[in-house]
Design a protein around this motif. Structure first.
Motif, PDB file in Angstrom:
ATOM      1  N   PHE A 117     -12.084 -58.008-130.251  1.00 57.42           N
ATOM      2  CA  PHE A 117     -11.188 -57.929-129.105  1.00 57.42           C
ATOM      3  C   PHE A 117     -10.854 -56.481-128.772  1.00 57.42           C
ATOM      4  O   PHE A 117     -10.833 -56.074-127.611  1.00 57.42           O
ATOM      5  CB  PHE A 117      -9.903 -58.712-129.363  1.00 57.42           C
ATOM      6  N   TYR A 156      -0.759 -65.248-124.098  1.00 56.69           N
ATOM      7  CA  TYR A 156      -0.603 -64.747-125.461  1.00 56.69           C
ATOM      8  C   TYR A 156       0.018 -63.361-125.464  1.00 56.69           C
ATOM      9  O   TYR A 156       0.954 -63.084-126.209  1.00 56.69           O
ATOM     10  CB  TYR A 156      -1.969 -64.727-126.142  1.00 56.69           C
ATOM     11  N   SER A 198      -5.773 -65.571-122.890  1.00 56.41           N
ATOM     12  CA  SER A 198      -5.021 -64.565-123.625  1.00 56.41           C
ATOM     13  C   SER A 198      -3.868 -64.002-122.821  1.00 56.41           C
ATOM     14  O   SER A 198      -2.999 -63.334-123.366  1.00 56.41           O
ATOM     15  CB  SER A 198      -5.957 -63.416-124.054  1.00 56.41           C
ATOM     16  N   LEU A 233      -9.845 -58.729-138.825  1.00 59.78           N
ATOM     17  CA  LEU A 233      -8.531 -58.577-138.224  1.00 59.78           C
ATOM     18  C   LEU A 233      -8.031 -57.150-138.410  1.00 59.78           C
ATOM     19  O   LEU A 233      -8.124 -56.586-139.509  1.00 59.78           O
ATOM     20  CB  LEU A 233      -7.534 -59.553-138.851  1.00 59.78           C
ATOM     21  N   HIS A 285      -5.249 -58.605-134.304  1.00 61.22           N
ATOM     22  CA  HIS A 285      -6.269 -59.288-133.522  1.00 61.22           C
ATOM     23  C   HIS A 285      -7.620 -58.856-134.078  1.00 61.22           C
ATOM     24  O   HIS A 285      -7.711 -57.984-134.939  1.00 61.22           O
ATOM     25  CB  HIS A 285      -6.141 -58.932-132.045  1.00 61.22           C
ATOM     26  N   SER A 286      -8.680 -59.476-133.598  1.00 63.00           N
ATOM     27  CA  SER A 286     -10.008 -59.174-134.123  1.00 63.00           C
ATOM     28  C   SER A 286     -10.492 -57.811-133.640  1.00 63.00           C
ATOM     29  O   SER A 286     -10.108 -57.326-132.574  1.00 63.00           O
ATOM     30  CB  SER A 286     -11.006 -60.242-133.679  1.00 63.00           C
TER      31      SER A 286
END
Length: 322
Positions: free
Chosen positions: A110, A130, A127, A90, A106-107
């Motif tokens: 991503f 999101y 997403s 993350l 976020h990762s």
């Protein structure tokens, strides 16, 4: 460790490595060598900004592991094959969109998709909702390799938002990534030996960090790409900040900076004042340009603003120390 030169040779070395500005601003002086003694004497003790000799940190593993060199057809980008090993990590991301700003986690995978996707066609993926929750009106698209656009509020062909991995704490990253950016001896030995914090910054140019100051000395290292920096002494920077607050009728505190400096009127006014008023600050602002492997010392309390320039990725790491 480089050896200092004395006499005329030292002046020649400083002249050779000093960054030249194109706007007549004062140049940040370059140390004649990267030795601990020189750093303490000419930068840390007098509390003055200084560049390390060009390429001082080229030996960092991240310089070669994290980035893929540019070619005639592609700009500098991230080494996806290497970094995807750490995909689940993350990381903090900053999203700016049409004057709005959001910070979220976020990762890393991503973020890599944001940076390395090769198409720019609209994607109706989950997403989408999101991101709209963080940045109203933003729509996810796949970006091109030559821009940092990832969201659009209207036409897919004209995205307006940017994604920036900013101020990711080095201590929160996996050991493999931390090993790629070892803490410099200057940080561990020049002061009290303890690191207050350290951060990673990754994004596709242009990137931007508004004018601010830090409560600790800062060693900033450019890993790849190019960044320009403008610096003001504590007094001069305070005056710039106060002028901007007067201009916009704001009441921001110079001691506690938050999301307000990343969005809206304050962000625009700060950028214009710092980067658009060259004649006004000719005698009070310093400027330097850093490339891969270059290092800059920013003393405690000195105000500074960074811009990533050119095309492709820009990557940096810094250490605040006592």
């Amino acid at each position: 460790m480089l050896v200092a030169r004395a006499g005329p040779a030292r002046s020649l070395r400083c002249s050779l490595y000093t960054t030249t500005t194109t706007r007549g601003l004062r140049t940040v002086p370059t140390l004649p060598d990267a030795s601990l003694e020189t750093f303490r004497r000419e930068a840390l003790s007098p509390e003055t900004p200084a560049l390390l000799p060009r390429g001082t940190f080229n030996h960092f593993p991240a310089v070669s592991k994290w980035f893929t060199p540019p070619s005639a057809s592609h700009p500098l980008t991230l080494n996806q094959a290497y970094l995807t090993r750490y995909g689940p990590t993350l990381v903090p991301l900053e999203i700016t969109h049409d004057g709005q700003f959001a910070r979220l986690e976020h990762s890393l995978s991503f973020f890599l998709e944001c940076v390395l996707a090769n198409a720019s066609t609209f994607r109706t993926w989950p997403s989408r909702r999101y991101f709209s929750a963080f940045v109203p009106g933003a729509r996810g698209i796949r970006r091109t390799t030559v821009s940092n656009h990832f969201f659009s509020a209207s036409a897919v062909t004209a995205p307006t938002a940017r994604v920036y991995l900013a101020q990711a704490a080095l201590a929160d990253l996996p050991q493999g990534l931390r090993a790629d950016v070892p803490t410099p001896g200057l940080v561990l030995e020049a002061g009290k030996g303890d690191v207050y914090a350290s951060s990673i910054w990754l994004g596709v140019a242009p990137t931007y960090t508004p004018l601010h100051r830090d409560p600790n000395p800062n060693l900033f290292v450019q890993l790849a790409g190019r960044k320009r920096v403008r610096l003001f002494s504590p007094g001069a920077g305070r005056n710039v900040f106060a002028k901007v607050q007067d201009d916009i009728g704001g009441g921001g505190s110079a001691n506690l900076r938050g999301v307000e400096m990343m969005e809206g009127r304050e962000r625009a006014a700060l950028e214009e004042e710092v980067w658009g008023r060259d004649d006004l600050y000719r005698n009070s602002a310093f400027e330097a340009e850093l490339g891969g492997g270059d290092g800059l010392f920013i003393p405690k309390g000195w105000w500074h603003s960074f811009k990533g320039t050119g095309e492709g990725m820009t990557g940096s790491v810094n250490w605040w120390f006592r």
